[in-house]
Design a protein around this motif. Structure first.
Motif, PDB file in Angstrom:
ATOM      1  N   UNK A  54      64.041  39.973  15.185  1.00 53.98           N
ATOM      2  CA  UNK A  54      63.723  38.569  15.411  1.00 53.98           C
ATOM      3  C   UNK A  54      63.621  37.785  14.106  1.00 53.98           C
ATOM      4  N   UNK A  55      63.949  36.520  14.114  1.00 55.61           N
ATOM      5  CA  UNK A  55      64.497  35.704  15.186  1.00 55.61           C
ATOM      6  C   UNK A  55      66.020  35.635  15.186  1.00 55.61           C
ATOM      7  N   UNK A  56      66.680  36.584  14.516  1.00 57.45           N
ATOM      8  CA  UNK A  56      68.144  36.573  14.429  1.00 57.45           C
ATOM      9  C   UNK A  56      68.802  37.218  15.650  1.00 57.45           C
ATOM     10  N   UNK A  57      68.187  38.239  16.175  1.00 61.99           N
ATOM     11  CA  UNK A  57      68.704  38.946  17.334  1.00 61.99           C
ATOM     12  C   UNK A  57      67.552  39.623  18.061  1.00 61.99           C
ATOM     13  N   UNK A  89      53.520  36.247  19.881  1.00 60.77           N
ATOM     14  CA  UNK A  89      53.907  37.035  21.043  1.00 60.77           C
ATOM     15  C   UNK A  89      55.426  37.145  21.158  1.00 60.77           C
ATOM     16  N   UNK A  90      56.139  36.044  20.920  1.00 63.21           N
ATOM     17  CA  UNK A  90      57.593  36.085  21.043  1.00 63.21           C
ATOM     18  C   UNK A  90      58.238  37.055  20.054  1.00 63.21           C
ATOM     19  N   UNK A  91      57.598  37.279  18.903  1.00 63.91           N
ATOM     20  CA  UNK A  91      58.134  38.233  17.930  1.00 63.91           C
ATOM     21  C   UNK A  91      57.972  39.681  18.393  1.00 63.91           C
ATOM     22  N   UNK A  92      57.101  39.914  19.364  1.00 58.17           N
ATOM     23  CA  UNK A  92      56.851  41.272  19.851  1.00 58.17           C
ATOM     24  C   UNK A  92      57.488  41.551  21.207  1.00 58.17           C
ATOM     25  N   UNK A  93      58.022  40.543  21.884  1.00 55.62           N
ATOM     26  CA  UNK A  93      58.583  40.749  23.223  1.00 55.62           C
ATOM     27  C   UNK A  93      59.710  41.768  23.240  1.00 55.62           C
ATOM     28  N   UNK A  94      60.454  41.892  22.161  1.00 58.47           N
ATOM     29  CA  UNK A  94      61.551  42.860  22.095  1.00 58.47           C
ATOM     30  C   UNK A  94      61.105  44.288  22.353  1.00 58.47           C
ATOM     31  N   UNK A  95      59.840  44.581  22.112  1.00 56.28           N
ATOM     32  CA  UNK A  95      59.304  45.917  22.409  1.00 56.28           C
ATOM     33  C   UNK A  95      59.311  46.192  23.913  1.00 56.28           C
ATOM     34  N   UNK A  96      59.401  45.151  24.715  1.00 53.42           N
ATOM     35  CA  UNK A  96      59.399  45.290  26.172  1.00 53.42           C
ATOM     36  C   UNK A  96      60.802  45.283  26.765  1.00 53.42           C
ATOM     37  N   UNK A  97      61.826  45.335  25.939  1.00 50.73           N
ATOM     38  CA  UNK A  97      63.208  45.174  26.391  1.00 50.73           C
ATOM     39  C   UNK A  97      63.790  46.410  27.077  1.00 50.73           C
ATOM     40  N   UNK A 100      67.354  48.946  23.512  1.00 49.82           N
ATOM     41  CA  UNK A 100      67.801  48.237  22.320  1.00 49.82           C
ATOM     42  C   UNK A 100      67.706  46.727  22.538  1.00 49.82           C
ATOM     43  N   UNK A 101      66.789  46.100  21.835  1.00 53.76           N
ATOM     44  CA  UNK A 101      66.574  44.664  22.035  1.00 53.76           C
ATOM     45  C   UNK A 101      67.782  43.832  21.635  1.00 53.76           C
ATOM     46  N   UNK A 102      68.632  44.345  20.747  1.00 50.86           N
ATOM     47  CA  UNK A 102      69.819  43.581  20.356  1.00 50.86           C
ATOM     48  C   UNK A 102      70.837  43.505  21.492  1.00 50.86           C
ATOM     49  N   UNK A 103      70.697  44.375  22.485  1.00 53.49           N
ATOM     50  CA  UNK A 103      71.573  44.366  23.653  1.00 53.49           C
ATOM     51  C   UNK A 103      70.869  43.865  24.911  1.00 53.49           C
ATOM     52  N   UNK A 104      69.553  44.054  24.997  1.00 55.79           N
ATOM     53  CA  UNK A 104      68.798  43.785  26.219  1.00 55.79           C
ATOM     54  C   UNK A 104      68.056  42.451  26.223  1.00 55.79           C
ATOM     55  N   UNK A 105      68.145  41.716  25.118  1.00 51.82           N
ATOM     56  CA  UNK A 105      67.486  40.404  25.013  1.00 51.82           C
ATOM     57  C   UNK A 105      68.557  39.381  24.652  1.00 51.82           C
ATOM     58  N   UNK A 106      68.577  38.254  25.380  1.00 52.14           N
ATOM     59  CA  UNK A 106      69.596  37.262  25.081  1.00 52.14           C
ATOM     60  C   UNK A 106      69.284  35.883  25.627  1.00 52.14           C
ATOM     61  N   UNK A 107      70.080  34.937  25.183  1.00 53.33           N
ATOM     62  CA  UNK A 107      69.959  33.541  25.590  1.00 53.33           C
ATOM     63  C   UNK A 107      71.116  33.226  26.533  1.00 53.33           C
ATOM     64  N   UNK A 108      70.794  32.685  27.711  1.00 52.14           N
ATOM     65  CA  UNK A 108      71.793  32.382  28.731  1.00 52.14           C
ATOM     66  C   UNK A 108      72.365  30.984  28.466  1.00 52.14           C
ATOM     67  N   UNK A 109      73.606  30.934  28.052  1.00 53.95           N
ATOM     68  CA  UNK A 109      74.237  29.654  27.707  1.00 53.95           C
ATOM     69  C   UNK A 109      74.701  28.872  28.927  1.00 53.95           C
TER      70      UNK A 109
END
Length: 178
Positions: A54-57, A89-97, A100-109
């Motif tokens: 975070x916050x890059x990916x 909190x948003x910096x730690x949400x990736x732990x709940x993904x 791999x948070x780089x694959x399981x977390x994303x922004x819906x365009x």
């Protein structure tokens, strides 16, 4: 969200209509269905192909997150009911993904929202308030938010110290900021 295999997501922010965008990764890409990373260099921020955190990916903003059932069960335990603002909190949400948070977390365009930029805590909503009182209240909220962020970090660090089985799945990633 499901078709992309995301556990945590958020709708993108429309850059033309939004008054306030704090994080480049949240900006809508009209050519994409979903994006999971951003490339950005400014100040100490250096989001490149080597960025793994975070916050890059692997990150969404706390403004409008969407969770899978499994990710929500995890995120629920991160929420501290005595802390009002949730900074950090948003910096730690990736732990709940759930992987791999780089694959399981994303922004819906393809689904996007508009950030009105209206402060929900501490003024800004009424033209009848004296500007100095509104600014004083915002300064107080900023101080409280910063103190709560420190408290959240202390609790996280304490939980890590107390859990002898804890292994940080993201240890060694390039830390941009916390």
């Amino acid at each position: 969200m499901a078709s992309e295999g995301l556990e945590i997501s958020q709708p993108a922010l429309d850059p033309d209509q939004s008054l306030d965008i704090h994080h480049r990764i949240t900006v809508r890409d009209r050519k994409a269905k979903v994006h999971r990373r951003v490339y950005d260099v400014r100040g100490s921020l250096n989001c490149s192909n080597e960025s793994t955190g975070p916050p890059c990916t692997g990150w969404v903003e706390g403004m409008a997150p969407v969770f899978s059932r499994a990710a929500w069960k995890c995120a629920w335990h991160l929420i501290q009911n005595d802390l009002i603002h949730g900074w950090g909190l948003d910096m730690k949400l990736g732990y709940c993904a759930q992987g791999d948070r780089t694959k399981k977390v994303g922004v819906i365009d393809t689904e996007y929202i508009v950030h009105q930029g209206i402060p929900s805590l501490g003024g800004g909503g009424s033209v009848n308030k004296a500007p100095s009182k509104s600014l004083d209240l915002r300064a107080h909220i900023r101080r409280q938010s910063t103190a709560e962020l420190e408290k959240f970090k202390e609790r996280w660090d304490q939980a890590v110290r107390e859990d002898k089985e804890w292994v940080d799945p993201f240890e060694g990633y390039t830390r941009i900021r916390d």
